[in-house]
Design a protein around this motif. Structure first.
Motif, PDB file in Angstrom:
ATOM      1  N   THR A   1      17.280 -32.201  13.182  1.00  0.00           N
ATOM      2  CA  THR A   1      16.423 -32.362  13.661  1.00  0.00           C
ATOM      3  C   THR A   1      15.529 -32.503  13.997  1.00  0.00           C
ATOM      4  O   THR A   1      14.742 -33.021  15.487  1.00  0.00           O
ATOM      5  N   LEU A   2      14.686 -34.118  13.566  1.00  0.00           N
ATOM      6  CA  LEU A   2      13.426 -34.017  13.858  1.00  0.00           C
ATOM      7  C   LEU A   2      13.922 -35.148  14.349  1.00  0.00           C
ATOM      8  O   LEU A   2      13.027 -36.732  15.400  1.00  0.00           O
TER       9      LEU A   2
ATOM     10  N   ALA B   1       8.772 -30.355   1.082  1.00  0.00           N
ATOM     11  CA  ALA B   1       9.403 -31.778   1.375  1.00  0.00           C
ATOM     12  C   ALA B   1       9.598 -32.698   0.191  1.00  0.00           C
ATOM     13  O   ALA B   1      10.662 -33.275   0.336  1.00  0.00           O
TER      14      ALA B   1
ATOM     15  N   ASP C   1      19.676 -28.185   3.708  1.00  0.00           N
ATOM     16  CA  ASP C   1      18.480 -28.229   4.656  1.00  0.00           C
ATOM     17  C   ASP C   1      17.745 -29.212   4.513  1.00  0.00           C
ATOM     18  O   ASP C   1      16.816 -29.410   5.990  1.00  0.00           O
ATOM     19  N   ASN C   2      17.322 -30.336   4.115  1.00  0.00           N
ATOM     20  CA  ASN C   2      16.719 -31.402   4.231  1.00  0.00           C
ATOM     21  C   ASN C   2      17.962 -32.205   5.435  1.00  0.00           C
ATOM     22  O   ASN C   2      16.750 -32.918   6.070  1.00  0.00           O
TER      23      ASN C   2
ATOM     24  N   ILE D   1      12.051 -26.133   5.724  1.00  0.00           N
ATOM     25  CA  ILE D   1      11.755 -27.672   5.255  1.00  0.00           C
ATOM     26  C   ILE D   1      12.325 -27.572   6.560  1.00  0.00           C
ATOM     27  O   ILE D   1      12.041 -28.850   7.148  1.00  0.00           O
ATOM     28  N   ALA D   2      13.576 -27.335   7.452  1.00  0.00           N
ATOM     29  CA  ALA D   2      13.580 -27.503   9.124  1.00  0.00           C
ATOM     30  C   ALA D   2      12.630 -27.036   9.767  1.00  0.00           C
ATOM     31  O   ALA D   2      12.371 -28.159  11.112  1.00  0.00           O
TER      32      ALA D   2
ATOM     33  N   MET E   1      16.522 -30.551   8.496  1.00  0.00           N
ATOM     34  CA  MET E   1      15.878 -31.135   9.176  1.00  0.00           C
ATOM     35  C   MET E   1      15.132 -32.586   9.142  1.00  0.00           C
ATOM     36  O   MET E   1      14.934 -32.506  10.543  1.00  0.00           O
TER      37      MET E   1
ATOM     38  N   GLY F   1      12.541 -23.445  15.033  1.00  0.00           N
ATOM     39  CA  GLY F   1      12.966 -23.460  13.104  1.00  0.00           C
ATOM     40  C   GLY F   1      12.268 -21.847  12.560  1.00  0.00           C
ATOM     41  O   GLY F   1      13.369 -22.092  11.488  1.00  0.00           O
TER      42      GLY F   1
ATOM     43  N   GLU G   1       9.583 -26.792   9.241  1.00  0.00           N
ATOM     44  CA  GLU G   1       7.989 -27.942   8.724  1.00  0.00           C
ATOM     45  C   GLU G   1       7.527 -28.984   9.566  1.00  0.00           C
ATOM     46  O   GLU G   1       5.629 -29.063   9.453  1.00  0.00           O
TER      47      GLU G   1
END
Length: 467
Positions: free
Chosen positions: A128-129, A111, A121-122, A393-394, A125, A375, A396
């Motif tokens: 979607t979070l 992270a 990619d961050n 990371i997506a 993440m 993910g 995690e």
């Protein structure tokens, strides 16, 4: 990949579409010569939103300082720590567990590294979070709304057959916005869109069942399901299409006028579709063909089967900075390796949650596993593609939540016997202390600090980390 995304972000600001650069442009760009891009388009295979977001730091402060290439991504990674804390609070109804979730995500190397580089990619993440949090908020709100409306109907002497369809679901609309943004960063966001959409339908079905409605499944599928679809999917589609505005309103983008060339435009019943959208559709088909056909070997590629155990993290940066660490030989590197204690414990916890859900059907466990599945599992269809550990990371945040769920079991409940409660607190305290110490040990190779070769070698706990 920063060499593509940063320069693409800068040309999006200048031209409205990703433009090409001359050979050797990286060194000149890094030295502050940012105006050497061409007017010709560059062929890119990811939607533009992530690059637009990367560009915001450069829009505000220019591209002359590399800090601003990465500033917005770092901000998103920082906010994600708050998001996972809020998600955990909603899942577990425990402030202690929520803080532990935020702590674990804040000190994990994957992270940290992914929040310090200008990759896409961050952002997947983050969005979607954010959508996951909105889905959890909707779960509580829609259940209360359904109960209130059923109570009102029965108080007036009416017995609903399927139960009322609820249109007033702002958190579903918010989730659609966030999931559309995720898809507009990378197409992998569509798996979260599908998973969370199905979850919303399932939540509605079980809420109707608990309320004692007859034909609860039929009502969820035929009455509330279409409403949820309308509130979620078209909203996401509008956000996705809006991310292509720069490409649509300018003339220089790649394939921008493809449909205007002889023989390319659609005929028959699709002839009414504007040429710009036909060209965009062709661009998408071409990009999809590229994605499924990427098989070129890379020294740091990682098979998805290895991701949960972090067998092959990505070495992102290396430089010889001899003398900078007080020794004759000093190396600076950035290795996207997570905190091993967090990752391996989270992998074990994720496996346990599969068993736990099969036995107890706890909704929190199902929600966490849904995030992991959305993910991670789609990548198992592309085991022969050239992919990397940092894609993890997506999902995690959800493996961290799985670990926090198990931590909650170890801590126990407040009404547990005193000896058990103290033992649980001691075990969790020792675990978290070890996590923080390991993160401090790994921090130099997450952030490019100059270290001796021996100190760097001590971080390769698996042979595959350093070869």
């Amino acid at each position: 990949d920063e060499t593509y995304y940063v320069k693409d972000a800068w040309t999006l600001l200048q031209n409205g579409y990703e433009s090409s650069w001359p050979e050797g442009a990286d060194a000149d760009f890094a030295d502050g010569d940012t105006g050497i891009f061409k007017e010709d388009p560059s062929y890119v295979v990811h939607p533009p939103l992530g690059k637009w977001l990367i560009s915001l730091g450069m829009l505000a402060f220019g591209a002359g300082d590399a800090f601003w290439w990465r500033a917005t991504t770092a901000l998103a990674g920082t906010i994600a720590v708050l998001l996972i804390t809020l998600v955990a609070r909603r899942l577990f109804a425990s402030t202690i567990l929520a803080v532990i979730a935020g702590l674990l995500f804040a000190v994990d190397g994957n992270a940290i590294v992914m929040a310090r580089v200008a990759l896409l990619d961050n952002w997947v993440m983050f969005f979607t979070l954010l959508a996951f949090w909105f889905v959890l908020l909707d779960r509580d709100r829609s259940r209360r709304e359904l109960e209130a409306r059923l109570g009102a109907a029965r108080a007036s002497g009416r017995e609903p057959h399927y139960g009322p369809a609820i249109w007033a679901r702002p958190w579903v609309v918010a989730a659609g916005l966030a999931l559309g943004a995720a898809c507009a960063v990378k197409w992998s966001g569509v798996y979260f869109l599908a998973a969370f959409g199905l979850y919303l339908v399932a939540v509605d079905a079980f809420a109707r069942r608990r309320a004692g409605l007859p034909f609860w499944l039929t009502g969820a599928l035929l009455k509330q399901g279409p409403v949820t679809f309308v509130l979620l999917v078209p909203v996401a589609a509008v956000v996705y299409l809006a991310s292509w505005t720069g490409w649509l309103v300018t003339d220089g983008g790649y394939y921008r006028h493809w449909a205007e060339d002889a023989g390319n435009a659609a005929t028959g019943w699709l002839a009414w579709v504007p040429h710009s959208l036909q060209s965009l559709w062709h661009y998408h088909l071409s990009a999809y063909g590229y994605h499924v056909g990427v098989h070129s070997p890379h020294p740091w590629q990682s098979n998805p089967l290895q991701w949960l155990l972090m067998i092959r993290p990505t070495n992102m940066y290396f430089d010889d900075q001899s003398g900078a660490c007080g020794a004759d030989t000093c190396w600076s590197s950035i290795i996207e390796v997570g905190n091993p204690l967090i990752w391996w414990a989270a992998a074990g916890a994720s496996g346990y949650l599969v068993y736990r859900f099969a036995r107890y059907r706890e909704w929190q466990v199902g929600a966490i596993l849904l995030g992991i599945a959305a993910g991670y599992l789609p990548w198992l269809m592309y085991l022969n593609r050239t992919v990397f550990q940092f894609y993890s990371i997506a999902f995690e945040p959800y493996t961290v939540l799985a670990l926090v769920f198990v931590i909650g079991l170890i801590l126990g409940r407040r009404d547990d016997p005193t000896w058990r409660r103290k033992r649980g607190i001691a075990v969790v305290g020792i675990f978290l202390g070890a996590v923080i110490l390991i993160s401090a040990f790994f921090y130099p190779i997450w952030t490019g600090m100059p270290v001796t070769p021996l100190f760097r070698q001590l971080h390769f706990w698996l042979p595959s980390w350093g070869l």
